[in-house]
Write a protein that holds these residues in place. Sequence first.
Motif, PDB file in Angstrom:
ATOM      1  N   LYS A   5      -6.192  79.841  54.952  1.00 18.20           N
ATOM      2  CA  LYS A   5      -4.781  79.632  55.297  1.00 18.20           C
ATOM      3  C   LYS A   5      -4.676  78.728  56.532  1.00 18.20           C
ATOM      4  N   ARG A   6      -3.790  77.775  56.483  1.00 15.99           N
ATOM      5  CA  ARG A   6      -3.624  76.804  57.556  1.00 15.99           C
ATOM      6  C   ARG A   6      -2.422  77.140  58.429  1.00 15.99           C
ATOM      7  N   ILE A   7      -2.467  76.654  59.657  1.00 13.36           N
ATOM      8  CA  ILE A   7      -1.377  76.872  60.608  1.00 13.36           C
ATOM      9  C   ILE A   7      -0.061  76.283  60.100  1.00 13.36           C
ATOM     10  N   ALA A   8      -0.136  75.193  59.353  1.00 22.07           N
ATOM     11  CA  ALA A   8       1.075  74.577  58.801  1.00 22.07           C
ATOM     12  C   ALA A   8       1.912  75.574  58.003  1.00 22.07           C
ATOM     13  N   SER A   9       1.245  76.574  57.398  1.00 29.39           N
ATOM     14  CA  SER A   9       1.972  77.526  56.542  1.00 29.39           C
ATOM     15  C   SER A   9       2.635  78.655  57.332  1.00 29.39           C
ATOM     16  N   VAL A  10       2.278  78.815  58.617  1.00 31.41           N
ATOM     17  CA  VAL A  10       2.883  79.893  59.416  1.00 31.41           C
ATOM     18  C   VAL A  10       3.645  79.393  60.648  1.00 31.41           C
ATOM     19  N   MET A  11       3.550  78.096  60.948  1.00 29.37           N
ATOM     20  CA  MET A  11       4.197  77.590  62.161  1.00 29.37           C
ATOM     21  C   MET A  11       5.720  77.558  61.994  1.00 29.37           C
ATOM     22  N   ARG A  12       6.399  77.634  63.126  1.00 30.89           N
ATOM     23  CA  ARG A  12       7.866  77.527  63.142  1.00 30.89           C
ATOM     24  C   ARG A  12       8.241  76.068  63.356  1.00 30.89           C
ATOM     25  N   THR A  13       9.107  75.558  62.521  1.00 30.20           N
ATOM     26  CA  THR A  13       9.480  74.141  62.615  1.00 30.20           C
ATOM     27  C   THR A  13      10.886  73.943  63.181  1.00 30.20           C
ATOM     28  N   GLU A  14      11.698  74.994  63.160  1.00 32.74           N
ATOM     29  CA  GLU A  14      13.038  74.923  63.784  1.00 32.74           C
ATOM     30  C   GLU A  14      12.857  75.325  65.236  1.00 32.74           C
ATOM     31  N   ILE A  15      12.599  74.352  66.095  1.00 36.54           N
ATOM     32  CA  ILE A  15      12.255  74.677  67.478  1.00 36.54           C
ATOM     33  C   ILE A  15      13.097  73.892  68.474  1.00 36.54           C
ATOM     34  N   LEU A  16      13.221  74.464  69.649  1.00 34.12           N
ATOM     35  CA  LEU A  16      13.904  73.800  70.758  1.00 34.12           C
ATOM     36  C   LEU A  16      12.965  72.743  71.338  1.00 34.12           C
ATOM     37  N   ILE A  17      13.506  71.554  71.580  1.00 30.83           N
ATOM     38  CA  ILE A  17      12.750  70.466  72.219  1.00 30.83           C
ATOM     39  C   ILE A  17      13.419  70.153  73.551  1.00 30.83           C
ATOM     40  N   LEU A  18      12.628  70.051  74.611  1.00 30.41           N
ATOM     41  CA  LEU A  18      13.175  69.734  75.932  1.00 30.41           C
ATOM     42  C   LEU A  18      12.675  68.382  76.420  1.00 30.41           C
ATOM     43  N   ILE A  24      16.429  72.478  85.332  1.00 31.48           N
ATOM     44  CA  ILE A  24      15.729  73.709  84.963  1.00 31.48           C
ATOM     45  C   ILE A  24      16.705  74.824  84.568  1.00 31.48           C
ATOM     46  N   ARG A  25      17.868  74.887  85.218  1.00 30.67           N
ATOM     47  CA  ARG A  25      18.850  75.920  84.857  1.00 30.67           C
ATOM     48  C   ARG A  25      19.331  75.737  83.428  1.00 30.67           C
ATOM     49  N   ARG A  26      19.578  74.504  83.051  1.00 31.62           N
ATOM     50  CA  ARG A  26      20.013  74.195  81.667  1.00 31.62           C
ATOM     51  C   ARG A  26      18.909  74.560  80.682  1.00 31.62           C
ATOM     52  N   ALA A  27      17.679  74.209  81.016  1.00 30.38           N
ATOM     53  CA  ALA A  27      16.545  74.497  80.130  1.00 30.38           C
ATOM     54  C   ALA A  27      16.350  76.001  79.957  1.00 30.38           C
ATOM     55  N   ALA A  28      16.473  76.737  81.065  1.00 30.10           N
ATOM     56  CA  ALA A  28      16.338  78.191  81.003  1.00 30.10           C
ATOM     57  C   ALA A  28      17.407  78.780  80.089  1.00 30.10           C
ATOM     58  N   ALA A  29      18.631  78.295  80.225  1.00 26.44           N
ATOM     59  CA  ALA A  29      19.734  78.774  79.385  1.00 26.44           C
ATOM     60  C   ALA A  29      19.478  78.454  77.915  1.00 26.44           C
ATOM     61  N   LEU A  30      18.955  77.268  77.643  1.00 28.46           N
ATOM     62  CA  LEU A  30      18.650  76.878  76.266  1.00 28.46           C
ATOM     63  C   LEU A  30      17.568  77.770  75.660  1.00 28.46           C
ATOM     64  N   LEU A  31      16.532  78.075  76.445  1.00 31.24           N
ATOM     65  CA  LEU A  31      15.468  78.966  75.975  1.00 31.24           C
ATOM     66  C   LEU A  31      16.039  80.336  75.618  1.00 31.24           C
ATOM     67  N   VAL A  32      16.876  80.877  76.503  1.00 28.20           N
ATOM     68  CA  VAL A  32      17.453  82.201  76.280  1.00 28.20           C
ATOM     69  C   VAL A  32      18.372  82.187  75.054  1.00 28.20           C
ATOM     70  N   GLU A  33      19.229  81.156  74.959  1.00 28.76           N
ATOM     71  CA  GLU A  33      20.146  81.044  73.818  1.00 28.76           C
ATOM     72  C   GLU A  33      19.393  80.962  72.500  1.00 28.76           C
ATOM     73  N   ALA A  34      18.292  80.235  72.507  1.00 29.56           N
ATOM     74  CA  ALA A  34      17.501  80.042  71.284  1.00 29.56           C
ATOM     75  C   ALA A  34      16.551  81.214  71.034  1.00 29.56           C
ATOM     76  N   ARG A  35      16.552  82.205  71.939  1.00 31.47           N
ATOM     77  CA  ARG A  35      15.588  83.306  71.890  1.00 31.47           C
ATOM     78  C   ARG A  35      14.172  82.747  71.755  1.00 31.47           C
TER      79      ARG A  35
END
Length: 131
Positions: A5-18, A24-35
């Motif tokens: 089994k390859r990582i491609a089959s279990v990786m998450r592709t809907e991800i936050l990009i910074l 940093i405050r905006r980034a922290a908020a984005l991380l929290v919002e995106a869980r």
Amino acid sequence: AMTTKRIASVMRTEILILRADTPIRRAAALLVEARAAAAPVLGEDDQLAGFLTQKDCFRSALHASYYREWKGNVGDQMSREVITVLPEDDLIHVAGMFLSHPHRVFPVCDAGRVKGLVHRSDILAELIRLG
């Protein structure tokens, strides 16, 4: 028996990009919002420049709680030495990497391009499924 089994089959592709210049405050908020536990940081060339975790935001958050001021941007707080895995990496190999590193998530990259994230919890779930 070793899995193929390859990582491609279990990786998450809907991800936050910074971006490194995001406050940093905006980034922290984005991380929290995106869980999201963490997010890759892309440079101007759209290649991986760093990795920001919620933990990386804590210093700024604590500072702000004392001084009522958020200082700096993603580039100031992110890790630049990032451990990455490949989409074609074997799941068992990456499981071993999680054992030997404290990280909970690795970026999945191909030729410097971020393809997704793989979380320790997703690998564990897969190992349970494999039985």
